[in-house]
Design a protein around this motif. Sequence first.
Motif, PDB file in Angstrom:
ATOM      1  N   CYS A  31       1.031  -1.051   0.097  1.00  0.00           N
ATOM      2  CA  CYS A  31      -0.025  -0.117   0.079  1.00  0.00           C
ATOM      3  C   CYS A  31       0.835   1.427   0.031  1.00  0.00           C
ATOM      4  N   VAL A  36       2.441  -4.518   3.375  1.00  0.00           N
ATOM      5  CA  VAL A  36       1.129  -4.801   4.290  1.00  0.00           C
ATOM      6  C   VAL A  36       1.184  -6.343   4.591  1.00  0.00           C
ATOM      7  N   THR A  46      -4.976  -7.972   1.558  1.00  0.00           N
ATOM      8  CA  THR A  46      -5.012  -6.534   0.973  1.00  0.00           C
ATOM      9  C   THR A  46      -5.232  -5.627   2.274  1.00  0.00           C
ATOM     10  N   CYS A  47      -4.854  -4.350   1.999  1.00  0.00           N
ATOM     11  CA  CYS A  47      -4.944  -3.377   3.109  1.00  0.00           C
ATOM     12  C   CYS A  47      -6.436  -3.017   3.684  1.00  0.00           C
ATOM     13  N   CYS A  60      -2.042   0.998  -4.490  1.00  0.00           N
ATOM     14  CA  CYS A  60      -1.978  -0.296  -4.127  1.00  0.00           C
ATOM     15  C   CYS A  60      -1.161  -1.061  -5.068  1.00  0.00           C
TER      16      CYS A  60
END
Length: 130
Positions: A31, A36, A46-47, A60
């Motif tokens: 990110c 992350v 994922t963030c 991202c």
Amino acid sequence: MKKAFQHIISICMAVMVLFSTFSFTVDKHFCGSYLVDSAVFSKAKTCGMQMSAAAEAHCCSNEKISVEGQDELKLSFDSFDFNQQLFITTFTYTYFELFETLPKQIIPFKDYSPPLLVADIQLEDQVFLI
């Protein structure tokens, strides 16, 4: 000492062959410039930012690193021609037929203890082996 060294070298070579044929994938999610999550054998988390696809692509990024193992050591029985398959099958069958299992020996008196010696009979009868 020599046998122990040979066993250690053999084990090291077997582990080296195992890891040379091993392939895996490392997946990383960034990110911005901040890492992350990274995952081996699975997808990285994922963030959690809920943004539009264009903004997420700019902010991202995902990085995937694949390490491929060698395929030269993989042998298939189907890759051999008929004569080679016949030889391997015949050799394996005759090799395993060399070893016969022995019948289980039954010892009828194994559960019984020997009689107690009250006196040494050879000494009392004075019978000695010369």
